[in-house]
Motif scaffolding. Sequence first.
Motif, short mmCIF file in Angstrom:
data_model
loop_
_atom_site.label_atom_id
_atom_site.label_comp_id
_atom_site.label_asym_id
_atom_site.label_seq_id
_atom_site.Cartn_x
_atom_site.Cartn_y
_atom_site.Cartn_z
N PRO A 8 0.82 -1.21 0.00
CA PRO A 8 0.00 0.00 0.00
C PRO A 8 0.86 1.26 0.00
CG PRO A 8 -0.08 -1.09 2.13
CD PRO A 8 0.68 -2.00 1.24
N SER A 9 0.35 2.33 -0.63
CA SER A 9 1.03 3.62 -0.57
C SER A 9 0.72 4.25 0.77
CB SER A 9 0.52 4.55 -1.65
OG SER A 9 0.87 4.06 -2.91
N LEU A 10 1.73 4.87 1.37
CA LEU A 10 1.51 5.52 2.66
C LEU A 10 1.60 7.04 2.50
CD1 LEU A 10 2.62 4.21 6.05
CD2 LEU A 10 3.03 6.60 5.55
N ILE A 11 0.57 7.72 2.96
CA ILE A 11 0.52 9.18 2.83
C ILE A 11 0.63 9.80 4.23
CG2 ILE A 11 -0.89 11.14 2.08
CD1 ILE A 11 -2.38 9.01 0.25
N VAL A 12 1.63 10.67 4.42
CA VAL A 12 1.74 11.39 5.70
C VAL A 12 1.24 12.81 5.48
CG1 VAL A 12 3.27 11.92 7.64
CG2 VAL A 12 3.93 10.13 6.04
N GLY A 127 9.00 11.98 15.70
CA GLY A 127 8.45 12.21 14.36
C GLY A 127 9.36 11.59 13.30
N ALA A 128 10.67 11.81 13.48
CA ALA A 128 11.64 11.27 12.52
C ALA A 128 11.66 9.74 12.58
CB ALA A 128 13.02 11.83 12.82
N ILE A 129 11.57 9.20 13.79
CA ILE A 129 11.58 7.73 13.94
C ILE A 129 10.36 7.13 13.24
CG2 ILE A 129 11.36 5.83 15.61
CD1 ILE A 129 13.07 7.58 17.54
N ILE A 130 9.20 7.74 13.48
CA ILE A 130 7.97 7.23 12.86
C ILE A 130 8.08 7.31 11.34
CG2 ILE A 130 5.48 7.63 12.57
CD1 ILE A 130 5.43 8.60 15.51
N THR A 131 8.49 8.49 10.84
CA THR A 131 8.57 8.67 9.38
C THR A 131 9.56 7.68 8.77
OG1 THR A 131 8.31 11.01 9.89
CG2 THR A 131 8.70 10.45 7.60
N ASP A 132 10.76 7.59 9.36
CA ASP A 132 11.77 6.68 8.80
C ASP A 132 11.29 5.23 8.83
OD1 ASP A 132 13.31 8.85 8.42
OD2 ASP A 132 14.77 8.42 9.99
N ALA A 133 10.64 4.86 9.95
CA ALA A 133 10.21 3.46 10.09
C ALA A 133 9.15 3.11 9.05
CB ALA A 133 9.68 3.21 11.49
N VAL A 134 8.14 3.97 8.90
CA VAL A 134 7.09 3.63 7.92
C VAL A 134 7.65 3.69 6.50
CG1 VAL A 134 5.12 4.26 9.37
CG2 VAL A 134 6.08 5.98 7.82
N ALA A 135 8.55 4.66 6.26
CA ALA A 135 9.08 4.81 4.90
C ALA A 135 10.00 3.67 4.51
CB ALA A 135 9.82 6.14 4.77
N SER A 136 10.57 2.98 5.51
CA SER A 136 11.40 1.84 5.12
C SER A 136 10.54 0.60 4.87
CB SER A 136 12.50 1.57 6.14
OG SER A 136 11.93 1.18 7.34
N SER A 137 9.27 0.64 5.28
CA SER A 137 8.37 -0.50 5.04
C SER A 137 7.42 -0.30 3.87
CB SER A 137 7.52 -0.79 6.28
OG SER A 137 8.32 -1.00 7.39
N PHE A 138 6.99 0.95 3.65
CA PHE A 138 5.98 1.20 2.60
C PHE A 138 6.39 2.36 1.70
CE2 PHE A 138 3.79 -0.30 6.44
CZ PHE A 138 3.15 -1.42 5.94
N PRO A 139 5.94 2.31 0.43
CA PRO A 139 6.19 3.48 -0.44
C PRO A 139 5.47 4.69 0.15
CG PRO A 139 5.33 1.62 -1.70
CD PRO A 139 5.21 1.25 -0.27
#
Length: 362
Positions: A8-12, A127-139
């Motif tokens: 799935p695409s992830l939108i922040v 915030g950075a941890i959350i963003t990096d973690a999701v971005a390494s799992s999902f587009p």
Amino acid sequence: MSDQPRKPSLIVAIGMAGAGKSTFVQRINSYLHTQNHARPPYILNLDPAVAHVPFEPNIDIRDTVDYKQVMKQYNLGPNGGILTALNLFTTKLDQVLELMEKRAEEVDYIILDTPGQIEIFTWSASGAIITDAVASSFPTVVAYIIDTPRTTAPATFMSNMLYACSIMYKTKLPFILVFNKTDVESHDFALEWMQDFETFQAALATHSGSKDDEGEPTYMNSLMNSMSLVLDEFYKHLKAVGISSLTGDGIKEFFDAVEESRETYEKEYLPELARARAAREKSLQEAKEDSMTRFMKDFTLDRARNPRAAADDGWDSEEGVEDDDGLDVNIIDRGMSPWPGQYIDVTRMRRDGDEVNWPRPS
Ligand SMILES: Nc1nc2c(ncn2[C@@H]2O[C@H](COP(=O)(O)OP(=O)(O)OP(=O)(O)O)[C@@H](O)[C@H]2O)c(=O)[nH]1
Ligand SMILES: [Mg+2]
């Protein structure tokens, strides 16, 4: 790779307070519901202080932490409370990721709504941890929500763009500028300013306050003129869409931009991530090797200085390497040890033929 199900695409959704992040999330939520009722998006609310969200989040930070209690317990103000709540939530991020991974095959989009105070998410460790973690799992793509009617002044527009620029370079993620509230004010002026810096400079020159008492351009005016040239480079790297979260205008264009961003993610972000990981591995490996070399040096020096102790250490240098067969001193299963935490002094180990006499733990 094509055999694997599409992730799935992830939108922040990120943006200044009141820009319309939550309304935007609700709008794209209802759009996706109407597009494919069987595959609704997976939504996370990361704003601990929101009283009411206009959508039904699948994961809600408010279920994990009560930010008012956090304020009381840690004696904090509202922003400290929100930040601490986000930090506490981040300690459970592994569970959140696990839940998202579990649902990954059933959804096409994962959406994150972030706290109202933009800096709490964009400039905090969590915030950075959350963003990096999701971005390494999902587009992943960042949707930077802008309150269009409130950015019509050139100075406000520029500060908003500088903020967006800093977030883009910090996250290194594909980025979409979402000019919201176009039902109130069209975003055409913004597109013009972004495409041609001279139109921005012209707008700046005619805006009140751009000249001092003697008719000379103010310092602020000159500074913004120069910065518009710098930002020109930044504008080239992003997509901009105008939407109205109220009427639903422009939502399709937004999803087209998300689709294109997926390609950017795969072509640019993922290789960059792999490079960063490899560099980290390499420096870790180098640090290990360096530490080992220094240890070996000290060890050799010690043996040379203190040959008696070396002779006592039980290692007969005359013995062949094959005599080490059957010795397994590398792995210590501490769980099996009768005295956990007490270590056997291997320098007191004695060899007797093929037998090894282990010393008793001290
Ligand atoms: N006219 C108009 N109003 C909008 C639009 N999107 C949001 N709003 C209004 O803008 C206000 C703020 O919207 P929210 O969605 O709460 O904004 P937010 O960015 O989530 O706000 P915080 O989380 O508190 O920072 C609300 O009154 C919305 O009704 C839009 O497209 N058009
Ligand atoms: Mg909100």
